[in-house]
Design a protein around this motif. Sequence first.
Motif, PDB file in Angstrom:
ATOM      1  N   ALA A   4       1.210  -1.144  -0.236  1.00 15.21           N
ATOM      2  CA  ALA A   4      -0.515  -0.217   0.005  1.00 15.21           C
ATOM      3  C   ALA A   4       0.737   1.162   0.111  1.00 15.21           C
ATOM      4  N   PRO A   5       0.416   2.029  -0.365  1.00 10.18           N
ATOM      5  CA  PRO A   5       1.294   3.535   0.066  1.00 10.18           C
ATOM      6  C   PRO A   5       1.526   3.587   0.782  1.00 10.18           C
ATOM      7  N   HIS A   6       2.580   4.675   1.260  1.00  7.28           N
ATOM      8  CA  HIS A   6       2.819   4.829   2.343  1.00  7.28           C
ATOM      9  C   HIS A   6       1.693   6.300   2.851  1.00  7.28           C
ATOM     10  N   THR A 125       6.460   2.533  -8.387  1.00  6.03           N
ATOM     11  CA  THR A 125       6.533   0.808  -7.417  1.00  6.03           C
ATOM     12  C   THR A 125       5.782   1.294  -6.229  1.00  6.03           C
ATOM     13  N   LYS A 126       5.159   0.015  -5.598  1.00  9.17           N
ATOM     14  CA  LYS A 126       4.508   0.446  -4.132  1.00  9.17           C
ATOM     15  C   LYS A 126       5.561  -0.307  -3.719  1.00  9.17           C
ATOM     16  N   PRO A 127       5.603   0.100  -2.831  1.00  6.07           N
ATOM     17  CA  PRO A 127       4.769   0.997  -1.593  1.00  6.07           C
ATOM     18  C   PRO A 127       5.225   2.731  -1.797  1.00  6.07           C
ATOM     19  N   PHE A 128       4.587   3.327  -2.221  1.00  4.45           N
ATOM     20  CA  PHE A 128       4.854   4.422  -2.990  1.00  4.45           C
ATOM     21  C   PHE A 128       4.741   5.597  -1.844  1.00  4.45           C
ATOM     22  N   SER A 129       4.496   6.897  -1.669  1.00  8.66           N
ATOM     23  CA  SER A 129       4.432   7.792  -1.630  1.00  8.66           C
ATOM     24  C   SER A 129       2.762   8.537  -2.093  1.00  8.66           C
ATOM     25  N   LEU A 130       2.086   9.220  -1.830  1.00  5.21           N
ATOM     26  CA  LEU A 130       0.923  10.089  -2.378  1.00  5.21           C
ATOM     27  C   LEU A 130       1.978  11.320  -3.612  1.00  5.21           C
TER      28      LEU A 130
END
Length: 254
Positions: A4-6, A125-130
């Motif tokens: 999941a994204p950070h 790439t996952k996880p990613f920041s919004l």
Amino acid sequence: MTDAPHPGPAAAPGPPRLRRPDGTPVRVLVVDDEPALTELLSMALRYEGWDVRTAGDGGAATRAARGFRPDAVVLDMMLPDMDGLEVLRRLRADATDVPVLFLTARDAVEDRVAGLTAGGDDYVTKPFSLEEVVARLRGLVRRSGSLAQREGGRLVVGDLVMDEDSREVHRGGDAVHLTATEFELLRFLMRNPRRVLSKAQILDRVWDYDFGGQANVVELYVSYLRKKVDAGRAPMIHTRRGAGYVLKPADPAG
């Protein structure tokens, strides 16, 4: 897909909000089968002031793209009914060159290479920041030419510049002399770059009423514009058979 994204801060104060040429919000289609992830992305993008639609599979994504006509697409490579490459192929088959940002697994180098080779514009790439997704989408939208740049009273699409106040038009620095109707038609096209506009839409916005059976007046004036704007240059005005017309920055190789 478990990454999941950070969460991070969704959007700190920064660059001014992007708008479409008609003043409406930028449109983004988010395609992923994880509801929690799409909700996080949607919240971050809506915080930017953008209009967001979501889809949970490839079929829903292609249908949504036809009706919503997004300015950018966030597309997961792994979907329940088809992969992201097939969704991209269907988007391109619908004569749209909307920029696509792929979401890929952390170690799936082959997915990233395949996505970019197939015509994707960028990936995270996952996880990613919004924040990273928002920043990359901003860059894609700006570079794609899907939004006309506004500089004071000017519209700029590629090397085509229109001064709405002085009613002067230049392409590549050369003056383009237009009649009043040609100017209004070009202005409508430049306010909607990379968007296929139907003859009915053009009649309604440029001539203010429906010509009924005289829709060929649009064809006539588009041909006038082509002779003045595209003559001797890589074309910017294109016909989408059965759909309408689109203006976009010229392909240097064209």
